[in-house]
Enzyme design. Structure first.
Site, PDB file in Angstrom:
ATOM      1  N   LYS A   7       0.835  -1.203   0.000  1.00 31.42           N
ATOM      2  CA  LYS A   7       0.000   0.000   0.000  1.00 31.42           C
ATOM      3  C   LYS A   7       0.871   1.255   0.000  1.00 31.42           C
ATOM      4  CE  LYS A   7      -0.295  -0.331   5.028  1.00 31.42           C
ATOM      5  NZ  LYS A   7      -1.152  -0.772   6.162  1.00 31.42           N
ATOM      6  N   ARG A  28     -10.659  -0.030  14.700  1.00 35.61           N
ATOM      7  CA  ARG A  28     -10.547   0.726  13.445  1.00 35.61           C
ATOM      8  C   ARG A  28     -11.662   0.255  12.510  1.00 35.61           C
ATOM      9  NH1 ARG A  28      -4.700   1.053  10.525  1.00 35.61           N
ATOM     10  NH2 ARG A  28      -5.143  -1.118   9.991  1.00 35.61           N
ATOM     11  N   HIS A  42      -6.102  -7.050  13.090  1.00 37.71           N
ATOM     12  CA  HIS A  42      -4.896  -6.223  13.029  1.00 37.71           C
ATOM     13  C   HIS A  42      -4.401  -5.907  14.442  1.00 37.71           C
ATOM     14  CE1 HIS A  42      -1.964  -3.766  11.050  1.00 37.71           C
ATOM     15  NE2 HIS A  42      -2.353  -2.658  11.653  1.00 37.71           N
ATOM     16  N   ARG A  94       1.458 -10.707   7.257  1.00 37.75           N
ATOM     17  CA  ARG A  94       1.229  -9.523   6.430  1.00 37.75           C
ATOM     18  C   ARG A  94       2.298  -8.454   6.688  1.00 37.75           C
ATOM     19  NH1 ARG A  94      -3.881  -9.694   9.033  1.00 37.75           N
ATOM     20  NH2 ARG A  94      -3.325  -7.665   9.917  1.00 37.75           N
ATOM     21  N   TYR A 136      14.169  31.353   5.290  1.00 38.16           N
ATOM     22  CA  TYR A 136      12.952  32.024   5.765  1.00 38.16           C
ATOM     23  C   TYR A 136      12.976  32.204   7.281  1.00 38.16           C
ATOM     24  CZ  TYR A 136      10.604  31.043   1.288  1.00 38.16           C
ATOM     25  OH  TYR A 136      10.237  30.987  -0.028  1.00 38.16           O
ATOM     26  N   CYS A 176      12.903  24.832   2.782  1.00 37.63           N
ATOM     27  CA  CYS A 176      11.936  25.486   1.901  1.00 37.63           C
ATOM     28  C   CYS A 176      11.176  24.419   1.113  1.00 37.63           C
ATOM     29  CB  CYS A 176      12.645  26.423   0.928  1.00 37.63           C
ATOM     30  SG  CYS A 176      13.871  27.513   1.692  1.00 37.63           S
ATOM     31  N   ASP A 209      11.408  23.702  -2.070  1.00 38.71           N
ATOM     32  CA  ASP A 209      12.198  23.033  -3.111  1.00 38.71           C
ATOM     33  C   ASP A 209      13.692  23.000  -2.818  1.00 38.71           C
ATOM     34  OD1 ASP A 209       9.710  23.242  -4.725  1.00 38.71           O
ATOM     35  OD2 ASP A 209      10.283  25.362  -4.729  1.00 38.71           O
TER      36      ASP A 209
HETATM   37  C1  LIG Z   1      -0.371  -1.654   6.893  1.00 38.71           C
HETATM   38  C2  LIG Z   1      -0.897  -2.950   7.348  1.00 38.71           C
HETATM   39  C3  LIG Z   1      -0.031  -4.040   7.551  1.00 38.71           C
HETATM   40  C4  LIG Z   1       1.486  -3.917   7.475  1.00 38.71           C
HETATM   41  O1  LIG Z   1       1.959  -3.181   8.583  1.00 38.71           O
HETATM   42  P1  LIG Z   1       3.529  -3.080   8.900  1.00 38.71           P
HETATM   43  O2  LIG Z   1       3.602  -2.541  10.261  1.00 38.71           O
HETATM   44  O3  LIG Z   1       4.108  -2.162   7.862  1.00 38.71           O
HETATM   45  O4  LIG Z   1       4.084  -4.451   8.755  1.00 38.71           O
HETATM   46  C5  LIG Z   1      -0.605  -5.258   7.844  1.00 38.71           C
HETATM   47  N1  LIG Z   1      -1.945  -5.406   7.986  1.00 38.71           N
HETATM   48  C6  LIG Z   1      -2.807  -4.367   7.826  1.00 38.71           C
HETATM   49  C7  LIG Z   1      -4.265  -4.594   7.996  1.00 38.71           C
HETATM   50  C8  LIG Z   1      -2.311  -3.109   7.514  1.00 38.71           C
HETATM   51  O5  LIG Z   1      -3.153  -2.083   7.381  1.00 38.71           O
END
Ligand SMILES: *Cc1c(COP(=O)(O)O)cnc(C)c1O
Length: 374
Positions: free
Chosen positions: A39, A137, A166, A222, A266, A313, A315
């Site tokens: 992602k 979540r 998660h 994951r 700045y 800045c 850029d």
């Molecule tokens: C982003 C995400 C992960 C991976 O998380 P990391 O901490 O980068 O390994 C795994 N499962 C879900 C549902 C996520 O949103």
């Protein structure tokens, strides 16, 4: 290494071999299939090139956050299974099915939306049921997920490929939250046994789970950030041999001497106490290099570490090299190695008061990405 004249000298170098190495290290450690998380532009490393490389390495599955990321992968010819992790909107379901993307079903309502869309198309949807074990979540609370799982099992239009949750605190090996979440997840999965239904793939571990909690590895893991060679928490022990895959480099575009007392950038927030040499580097917060690094970040030039001075800045920013020498077009390393010196993204994040995830995913499309290895 100089960039071609037509290209920005500022670039992100992605070492695909490092990603392959990290995948092998994860595999050797967990011994279950891997859903590689790509992602947010593969954590800034480039969605399609990274996904293509992972597919070539035989990764079992990819995970993205949003539908459009999954569609981009399919349009690029990626064929491995892809799960979209985020919450879905009813009208999107037909797109999931059309692009052969696996759906996260995170409520009874959404289950009904998926069923209706699948029935209308006459094609089954492949789904993963999302259980909330403590993140709050998305997902059905583990303590009330029985009817949800029963409805999914009874569904004629959904194939249940997975069930997942998660972890909220897995980057902290000392947290008691993870054991609690493991327990709640096991209770949720037990509904399948109670219903006499086959157990789908159970997956729970993010990078922290992979590194610190073997009991979370289950049927699939994951990992995201560890694939890119970065620790989820800078403080955590290095339990896996990981190689950072991303470097951020630029070149000196301007050299001058700044007189004592003459402020730089700045707001005139910094001025040297003595005459000093200051170089200008052509990138800034408009590239996603955080302004929070003003007067806090460092860069490498000619193998030496030098401080960023004054405000960053949009850029450009300035670096005080003291009495060292530097020439226009000298390489400037913002993240990565130069000679024996290194600036890991973990250090950049710490200086900016954030986490490596935000630094990596913040590096935007204005910076060209160059790939080596693979
Ligand atoms: C982003 C995400 C992960 C991976 O998380 P990391 O901490 O980068 O390994 C795994 N499962 C879900 C549902 C996520 O949103």
């Amino acid at each position: 290494m100089s960039a071609p004249a037509s290209e920005r000298p500022t670039r992100i170098l992605v070492d695909l071999d490092a990603i392959a190495h990290n995948l092998r290290a994860i595999r050797a450690h967990v011994r279950v299939p891997v859903m590689a998380i790509v992602k947010a532009n593969a954590y800034g490393h480039g969605l399609v090139p990274v996904a293509r490389h992972l597919q070539a390495q035989g990764v079992e599955q990819l995970g993205v956050a949003f539908l459009e990321e999954g569609i981009a992968l399919r349009q690029a010819g990626i064929t491995v299974p892809i799960l979209v992790l985020g919450g879905i909107f009813g009208p999107q379901v037909a797109q999931f099915i059309a692009h052969d993307l696996e759906v996260t079903v995170s409520s009874l309502d959404k289950l009904h939306q998926v069923e209706a869309a699948a029935q209308a198309l006459g094609r089954k949807a492949t789904v993963h049921l999302k259980i909330d074990t403590g993140m709050e979540r998305i997902g059905v609370h583990s303590y009330s997920c029985g009817p949800f799982i029963a409805a999914a099992v009874a569904s004629r239009w959904c194939t249940i490929k997975g069930i997942y949750s998660h972890l909220a605190c897995a980057d902290d090996p000392g947290s008691e939250m993870t054991a609690l979440q493991v327990q709640r997840f096991a209770e949720a999965c037990a509904h399948f046994e109670r219903l006499g239904a086959p157990m789908p793939l159970r997956h729970l571990a993010n990078s922290g789970g992979v590194l610190h909690f073997p009991q979370t590895h289950l049927d699939m893991v994951r990992p995201g950030i560890v694939l890119y060679g970065v620790q989820p928490d800078p403080a955590s022990k290095r339990t896996l041999d990981l190689r950072p895959a991303l470097s951020l480099v630029s070149q000196v575009v301007y050299f001058k001497v700044v007189k004592a007392g003459h402020p730089v950038s700045y707001g005139a927030t910094w001025a040297p106490a003595h005459d000093t040499r200051v170089v200008t580097v052509p990138l800034g917060y408009g590239d996603g290099y955080p302004r929070a690094l003003s007067a806090r970040g460092e860069v490498l030039i000619r193998g030496h570490r030098h401080p960023i001075v004054g405000r960053i800045c949009m850029d450009q920013f300035m670096v005080d090299i003291g009495q060292d020498s530097a020439w226009n077009e000298d390489e400037v390393v913002l993240i990565g190695r130069q000679g024996d010196a290194a600036i890991p993204v973990e250090a950049v994040a710490q200086a900016a008061g954030t986490i490596p995830y935000e630094i990596l995913t913040g590096l935007n499309a204005r910076i060209p990405r160059l790939y080596r290895g693979g």
